[in-house]
Design a protein around this motif. Structure first.
Motif, PDB file in Angstrom:
ATOM      1  N   ARG A  92       0.826  -1.208   0.000  1.00 27.61           N
ATOM      2  CA  ARG A  92       0.000   0.000   0.000  1.00 27.61           C
ATOM      3  C   ARG A  92       0.858   1.255   0.000  1.00 27.61           C
ATOM      4  O   ARG A  92       0.581   2.228  -0.722  1.00 27.61           O
ATOM      5  CB  ARG A  92      -0.921   0.012   1.213  1.00 27.61           C
ATOM      6  N   ALA A  93       1.903   1.243   0.821  1.00 27.54           N
ATOM      7  CA  ALA A  93       2.767   2.422   0.917  1.00 27.54           C
ATOM      8  C   ALA A  93       3.503   2.681  -0.393  1.00 27.54           C
ATOM      9  O   ALA A  93       3.608   3.828  -0.836  1.00 27.54           O
ATOM     10  CB  ALA A  93       3.765   2.238   2.062  1.00 27.54           C
ATOM     11  N   VAL A  94       4.003   1.627  -1.036  1.00 30.64           N
ATOM     12  CA  VAL A  94       4.743   1.787  -2.287  1.00 30.64           C
ATOM     13  C   VAL A  94       3.833   2.292  -3.394  1.00 30.64           C
ATOM     14  O   VAL A  94       4.195   3.205  -4.155  1.00 30.64           O
ATOM     15  CB  VAL A  94       5.417   0.459  -2.691  1.00 30.64           C
ATOM     16  N   ILE A  95       2.634   1.715  -3.500  1.00 34.55           N
ATOM     17  CA  ILE A  95       1.696   2.156  -4.540  1.00 34.55           C
ATOM     18  C   ILE A  95       1.298   3.616  -4.324  1.00 34.55           C
ATOM     19  O   ILE A  95       1.322   4.431  -5.259  1.00 34.55           O
ATOM     20  CB  ILE A  95       0.447   1.253  -4.559  1.00 34.55           C
ATOM     21  N   GLY A  96       0.935   3.957  -3.093  1.00 27.94           N
ATOM     22  CA  GLY A  96       0.548   5.338  -2.814  1.00 27.94           C
ATOM     23  C   GLY A  96       1.681   6.313  -3.031  1.00 27.94           C
ATOM     24  O   GLY A  96       1.477   7.403  -3.600  1.00 27.94           O
ATOM     25  N   ALA A  98       4.285   5.932  -5.050  1.00 29.21           N
ATOM     26  CA  ALA A  98       4.573   6.029  -6.482  1.00 29.21           C
ATOM     27  C   ALA A  98       3.583   6.953  -7.188  1.00 29.21           C
ATOM     28  O   ALA A  98       3.969   7.781  -8.031  1.00 29.21           O
ATOM     29  CB  ALA A  98       4.551   4.636  -7.112  1.00 29.21           C
ATOM     30  N   ILE A  99       2.302   6.821  -6.859  1.00 29.02           N
ATOM     31  CA  ILE A  99       1.294   7.696  -7.471  1.00 29.02           C
ATOM     32  C   ILE A  99       1.558   9.148  -7.086  1.00 29.02           C
ATOM     33  O   ILE A  99       1.527  10.055  -7.936  1.00 29.02           O
ATOM     34  CB  ILE A  99      -0.119   7.266  -7.035  1.00 29.02           C
ATOM     35  N   ALA A 100       1.828   9.393  -5.807  1.00 29.59           N
ATOM     36  CA  ALA A 100       2.088  10.761  -5.351  1.00 29.59           C
ATOM     37  C   ALA A 100       3.351  11.322  -5.991  1.00 29.59           C
ATOM     38  O   ALA A 100       3.415  12.517  -6.305  1.00 29.59           O
ATOM     39  CB  ALA A 100       2.222  10.784  -3.825  1.00 29.59           C
ATOM     40  N   LEU A 101       4.355  10.470  -6.204  1.00 29.33           N
ATOM     41  CA  LEU A 101       5.603  10.925  -6.810  1.00 29.33           C
ATOM     42  C   LEU A 101       5.377  11.414  -8.232  1.00 29.33           C
ATOM     43  O   LEU A 101       5.832  12.501  -8.608  1.00 29.33           O
ATOM     44  CB  LEU A 101       6.621   9.777  -6.789  1.00 29.33           C
ATOM     45  N   VAL A 102       4.672  10.618  -9.016  1.00 30.47           N
ATOM     46  CA  VAL A 102       4.427  10.987 -10.416  1.00 30.47           C
ATOM     47  C   VAL A 102       3.542  12.230 -10.505  1.00 30.47           C
ATOM     48  O   VAL A 102       3.860  13.194 -11.211  1.00 30.47           O
ATOM     49  CB  VAL A 102       3.779   9.802 -11.174  1.00 30.47           C
ATOM     50  N   VAL A 103       2.429  12.208  -9.778  1.00 33.45           N
ATOM     51  CA  VAL A 103       1.484  13.325  -9.858  1.00 33.45           C
ATOM     52  C   VAL A 103       2.080  14.582  -9.222  1.00 33.45           C
ATOM     53  O   VAL A 103       1.955  15.688  -9.768  1.00 33.45           O
ATOM     54  CB  VAL A 103       0.154  12.957  -9.169  1.00 33.45           C
ATOM     55  N   ALA A 153      -5.400   5.885  -1.043  1.00 29.92           N
ATOM     56  CA  ALA A 153      -5.696   7.303  -1.261  1.00 29.92           C
ATOM     57  C   ALA A 153      -5.163   8.162  -0.124  1.00 29.92           C
ATOM     58  O   ALA A 153      -4.656   9.272  -0.360  1.00 29.92           O
ATOM     59  CB  ALA A 153      -7.205   7.504  -1.411  1.00 29.92           C
ATOM     60  N   ILE A 154      -5.240   7.674   1.100  1.00 28.64           N
ATOM     61  CA  ILE A 154      -4.714   8.422   2.242  1.00 28.64           C
ATOM     62  C   ILE A 154      -3.202   8.563   2.136  1.00 28.64           C
ATOM     63  O   ILE A 154      -2.631   9.629   2.410  1.00 28.64           O
ATOM     64  CB  ILE A 154      -5.118   7.725   3.554  1.00 28.64           C
ATOM     65  N   VAL A 155      -2.523   7.490   1.705  1.00 29.88           N
ATOM     66  CA  VAL A 155      -1.073   7.554   1.517  1.00 29.88           C
ATOM     67  C   VAL A 155      -0.729   8.544   0.405  1.00 29.88           C
ATOM     68  O   VAL A 155       0.215   9.337   0.531  1.00 29.88           O
ATOM     69  CB  VAL A 155      -0.509   6.159   1.191  1.00 29.88           C
TER      70      VAL A 155
END
Length: 283
Positions: A92-96, A98-103, A153-155
């Motif tokens: 969960r932490a890695v997926i969240g 990664a999304i936050a990093l790109v966006v 989403a919270i991450v």
């Protein structure tokens, strides 16, 4: 008739005016001092931890000894209990993250590159960057439920803002002399952006990335307390509810070790990506 004698030019300076040469640093401490002091500090912390429990200062029901915590940690690894709980949290932490990093980097570059966007979004940035994540937990649960979507989403939310804010400031803070020099040499916009703006901004973006990486697990533990079947936050909470104190602190120990590992990975990535600037600074 009295005569005036000139002071001897070769006279020695008074003792209090002599300049002592600096002492050479101890080579052992220079090489291993940080590791040595860190080990001593850790040993003192463990000793104090053991003493407050062994002396009865703190009830063992609320705080286990270092030995009991280490035993519960090793047992949890041996029987797979900790691994079963840690792995979903890591995913969960890695997926969240990664999304936050790109966006975060993408939007930060766009907003930071256009001055009018920075002025338009400044009030929004000031509001959301200071908004408590705990206050938003019910909002995520209402919209996304208590499943994986709300936790990720919270991450994403917790990681996005440090990355985005640093990216905006880094891109907007690139020195104009670099841009003007590139334009003078005939460089186009694409070349200036990829070869001047981004390399100059990366060192200033990385502090936000490292902060976001640490925020990922902090936010995730809070999200997992809302509900779910597996996760390190759920493991810690269940152990606390059952008064399994060593298991509770073993989960906290696992979370801290993961944080150290993540920080090390981020430090290596920063070292590799910003290596070009080390010869230009005094660091």
């Amino acid at each position: 008739m009295a005569t005036i004698t000139e002071p001897a030019t070769g006279a020695a300076a008074p003792d209090d005016e002599r300049i002592e040469p600096p002492k050479a640093p101890n080579p052992f401490l220079a090489k291993y001092g940080r590791l040595l002091y860190g080990a001593v500090g850790l040993g003192l912390f463990l000793l104090l931890w053991w003493w407050v429990v062994a002396s009865g200062t703190v009830n063992p029901l609320y705080l286990s000894t270092p030995q009991e915590t280490a035993r519960a940690f090793v047992d949890g690894l041996a029987d797979g209990t900790l691994g079963t709980e840690v792995w979903p949290s890591v995913q969960r932490a890695v997926i969240g993250f990664a999304i936050a990093l790109v966006v975060g980097i993408g939007l930060g570059i766009v907003v930071g590159s256009v001055p009018i966007f920075r002025k338009l979004f400044e009030p929004i940035l000031l509001f959301f960057r200071n908004l408590s994540l705990l206050a938003l937990l019910p909002v995520f649960v209402v919209f996304l439920g208590i499943g994986e979507e709300s936790k990720i989403a919270i991450v994403v939310w917790a990681c996005f803002w440090p990355i985005f804010v640093n990216a905006v400031g880094a891109v907007g803070g690139v020195e104009r002399i670099l841009l003007n020099a590139a334009r003078t040499l005939g460089a186009g916009r694409g070349y200036i952006f990829t070869r001047v703006v981004l390399p100059a901004a990366i060192p200033a973006i990385f502090p936000g990335i490292r902060l976001a990486a640490s925020n990922a697990f902090t936010a995730l533990v809070a999200a997992e307390l809302v509900g779910g079947a597996h996760g390190i936050g759920i493991y810690i909470n269940n152990a606390a509810l059952r008064y399994q104190t060593p298991q509770m602190y073993a989960g906290i120990l696992a979370l801290g070790l993961i944080g150290i590992l993540v920080n090390g990975v981020m430090a290596v990535a920063e070292w590799r990506l910003t290596g070009w600037q080390r010869g230009l600074t005094n660091k």
